[in-house]
Design an enzyme around this catalytic site. Structure first.
Site, mmCIF file in Angstrom:
data_model
loop_
_atom_site.group_PDB
_atom_site.id
_atom_site.type_symbol
_atom_site.label_atom_id
_atom_site.label_comp_id
_atom_site.label_asym_id
_atom_site.label_seq_id
_atom_site.Cartn_x
_atom_site.Cartn_y
_atom_site.Cartn_z
ATOM 1 N N GLY A 89 15.135 -51.587 -36.227
ATOM 2 C CA GLY A 89 15.787 -50.360 -35.760
ATOM 3 C C GLY A 89 17.174 -50.663 -35.236
ATOM 4 N N ASP A 124 21.951 -57.146 -26.206
ATOM 5 C CA ASP A 124 22.681 -56.376 -25.195
ATOM 6 C C ASP A 124 23.221 -55.057 -25.732
ATOM 7 O OD1 ASP A 124 24.663 -57.256 -26.846
ATOM 8 O OD2 ASP A 124 25.776 -58.384 -25.332
ATOM 9 N N GLY A 125 23.003 -54.807 -27.027
ATOM 10 C CA GLY A 125 23.468 -53.548 -27.605
ATOM 11 C C GLY A 125 24.966 -53.504 -27.853
ATOM 12 N N ASP A 247 16.305 -54.931 -44.431
ATOM 13 C CA ASP A 247 16.880 -53.956 -43.493
ATOM 14 C C ASP A 247 18.393 -53.869 -43.657
ATOM 15 O OD1 ASP A 247 16.384 -56.663 -42.355
ATOM 16 O OD2 ASP A 247 17.690 -55.955 -40.765
ATOM 17 N N ASP A 257 26.164 -53.670 -43.618
ATOM 18 C CA ASP A 257 25.908 -54.712 -42.620
ATOM 19 C C ASP A 257 26.660 -56.005 -42.921
ATOM 20 O OD1 ASP A 257 24.532 -53.036 -41.047
ATOM 21 O OD2 ASP A 257 22.645 -54.127 -41.061
HETATM 22 P P1 AMP Z 1 21.605 -57.701 -38.241
HETATM 23 O O1 AMP Z 1 21.237 -59.134 -38.449
HETATM 24 O O2 AMP Z 1 22.987 -57.489 -37.708
HETATM 25 O O3 AMP Z 1 21.295 -56.839 -39.413
HETATM 26 O O4 AMP Z 1 20.675 -57.217 -37.052
HETATM 27 C C1 AMP Z 1 19.275 -57.304 -37.098
HETATM 28 C C2 AMP Z 1 18.665 -56.448 -36.010
HETATM 29 O O5 AMP Z 1 19.074 -56.917 -34.721
HETATM 30 C C3 AMP Z 1 19.079 -55.004 -36.081
HETATM 31 O O6 AMP Z 1 17.973 -54.235 -35.738
HETATM 32 C C4 AMP Z 1 20.164 -54.905 -35.049
HETATM 33 O O7 AMP Z 1 20.324 -53.604 -34.546
HETATM 34 C C5 AMP Z 1 19.691 -55.869 -33.987
HETATM 35 N N1 AMP Z 1 20.800 -56.398 -33.199
HETATM 36 C C6 AMP Z 1 21.791 -57.189 -33.630
HETATM 37 N N2 AMP Z 1 22.654 -57.479 -32.634
HETATM 38 C C7 AMP Z 1 22.207 -56.854 -31.534
HETATM 39 C C8 AMP Z 1 22.648 -56.747 -30.165
HETATM 40 N N3 AMP Z 1 23.759 -57.360 -29.744
HETATM 41 N N4 AMP Z 1 21.924 -55.999 -29.339
HETATM 42 C C9 AMP Z 1 20.799 -55.385 -29.727
HETATM 43 N N5 AMP Z 1 20.324 -55.438 -30.979
HETATM 44 C C10 AMP Z 1 21.013 -56.152 -31.882
HETATM 45 MG MG MG Z 2 21.305 -55.080 -40.079
#
Ligand code: AMP
Ligand code: MG
Length: 481
Positions: A89, A124-125, A247, A257
């Site tokens: 998510g 940390d979002g 994802d 992404d």
């Molecule tokens: P990604 O590898 O960027 O596709 O991210 C994989 C998952 O990790 C996704 O669900 C992102 O929303 C979550 N995510 C990545 N970076 C962060 C962050 N700094 N804080 C919270 N969730 C994250």
């Molecule tokens: Mg992603």
């Protein structure tokens, strides 16, 4: 100056509650504008000056929710490097809503780096400036190269620090996409045996992206075609996504992404940049196979709504997946034929293209410079170790062009439109980020500007065409987390 008026026309927010979590972005301390993409703003029916105003920057930072928005974080699951993760998510992204652009196309407006959500797990979002500028530059470059992709509408800094290995400046990217629905969105509901949600999502995606598709199998076929085209396009421009998890695979067929992605400098089929890709799963030449694997996961997720008889559903979905390699290969040939200036198809084309790639790999020649060099007659200089190996290939190539009656000038015109002069080279991105962290955005702006016309010679920026010197070479790229 007025608050930017987004003509929101939301549809995802009307889907059932279990598709998302409703929440607003988390405000930041001191938002500051980095960039607004004026052309894209106008395409979305927005006034760039409004986005650049203090009120606009507050919206782009998540400090002010614009009228008509229905902010939410989307739920999805996914396979990451082949391993199943039932709950992912949006962990740091908030969908503000959808607008209809000037062409009538529905586009998502999403803030990435907008704060924690129920899906953040330990994150940390937030995002830091580096990945935000990287995604801005690379996604916009991909668009101008002609590759389907999410876009970057804006970047702002937050005035807050984020903590990774060190303390870094925070930033938020405004991302625009045909939708943010992923293979993992279907997997999320399949894993929960939620047939009703699968039906609803399938209908939503069909209406949004493939209005001619009738039912889940035709949807699967349409996605196979879109992704086959997309991956072939990636290969043709030397793009490595780096983290092709399910994802990170969009139903729309857009590239999505941008994390540890990269463009090839020297060519080799096994090249990997991503620091997290230990085994080369997502290496340059593996991408078509990996995409098929991802599409097989989509097929599996759709099975419950294909029909009541599981075996018959498997058989039908498998037949659809079998259509993918042919599309992908055909599209690859279309793209690489153009890269060599061919105007007709010939049985030997695959061998001719492979022969060049083989000579390039053996001498680690620069992918972009070789192909652009074919336009300009300077490719030979890229084969330093054994130029005669290239000469032998050139003789075959010339013969092939002569056979189809294509003159050198005609071939050059075809090639110039297929072989970019400029790509977002890894070392240039790193340099732009490094300067930006030190407060100097001029290299970022220059790069963004040059990459708006990648197929046009821009002699005053010729140095941006150079391959990295040994001390500039980027060996690994990192995800934004
Ligand atoms: P990604 O590898 O960027 O596709 O991210 C994989 C998952 O990790 C996704 O669900 C992102 O929303 C979550 N995510 C990545 N970076 C962060 C962050 N700094 N804080 C919270 N969730 C994250
Ligand atoms: Mg992603």
């Amino acid at each position: 100056m007025a608050i930017p008026r987004f003509a929101f026309h939301n549809s995802y927010a009307r889907l059932p509650e279990r598709f998302y979590a409703r929440l607003a972005p988390t405000p930041v301390r001191a938002p500051k504008l980095i960039a607004v993409n004026a052309d894209l703003a106008r395409e979305l029916g927005l006034d760039p000056a409004e986005l650049e105003s203090p009120e606009g920057v507050e919206v782009l930072a998540g400090n002010r929710v614009p009228q008509g928005a229905a902010p939410l974080a989307q739920a999805y699951a996914g396979h990451q490097f082949g391993g199943w993760v039932p709950q992912l998510g949006d962990g740091r992204a908030i969908l503000l809503g959808e607008v209809l652009d000037v062409h009538g196309a529905r586009r998502d407006i999403q803030l990435k780096g907008a704060g924690r959500t129920p899906y953040s797990r330990n994150g940390d979002g937030r995002a830091w400036l580096g990945p935000v500028l990287r995604e801005y530059l690379v996604s916009e470059a991909m668009h101008h190269l002609g590759v389907p992709t999410t876009r970057a509408l804006a970047a702002v800094s937050t005035g807050e620090s984020v903590y990774r290995e060190s303390e870094l400046p925070g930033a938020v990217l405004t991302r625009v996409a045909a939708s943010h629905i992923r293979v993992g969105t279907f997997q999320f509901f399949a894993a929960r045996d939620d047939r009703e949600a699968l039906e609803t999502l399938c209908q939503h995606v069909i209406e949004r992206h493939y209005p001619h598709a009738n039912g889940p199998l035709e949807l699967l076929g349409a996605v196979c075609e879109a992704q086959g085209r997309l991956v072939s396009h990636w290969l043709a421009v030397g793009f490595i996504h780096g983290v092709m998890n399910t994802d990170n695979t969009a139903l729309s067929g857009e590239t999505i992404d941008y994390g540890p992605c990269a463009f090839l400098d020297r060519y080799h089929p096994d090249i990997v940049f991503s620091s997290i890709d230990m085994r080369g799963r997502y290496a340059y030449a593996n991408q078509p196979q990996v995409m098929l694997w991802n599409l097989a996961q989509l097929a599996t997720a759709l099975l419950p709504i294909v029909g009541p008889d599981r075996d018959a559903a498997v058989e039908a979905a498998t037949a659809v997946l079998h259509g993918y390699p042919a599309v992908q290969e055909a599209q690859w040939l279309v793209r690489f034929r153009a890269k060599l200036g061919f105007r007709t198809a010939h049985d030997t084309d695959r061998a001719t293209i492979d022969a060049l790639l083989h000579v390039m790999a053996a001498q680690e020649a620069d992918f972009t410079r070789v192909f652009r060099g074919l336009v300009e007659g300077s490719a030979r200089g890229e084969f330093k170790r054994d130029p005669e190996a290239f000469d032998r290939w050139v003789a075959d190539w010339r013969r092939r062009l002569a056979e189809e009656g294509t003159s050198a000038a005609e071939a050059r015109a075809v090639m110039a439109a297929a072989n970019p002069a400029f790509i977002p080279r890894n070392h240039r991105i790193e340099q732009a980020i490094e300067a930006a962290v030190a407060g100097n955005f001029a290299p970022f702006e220059r790069l963004a500007n040059v990459l708006r016309r990648p197929y046009t010679d821009q002699p005053e920026h010729a140095e941006l065409q150079n391959a990295p010197r040994a001390n500039e070479e980027v060996e690994a790229t990192f995800c934004g987390t």
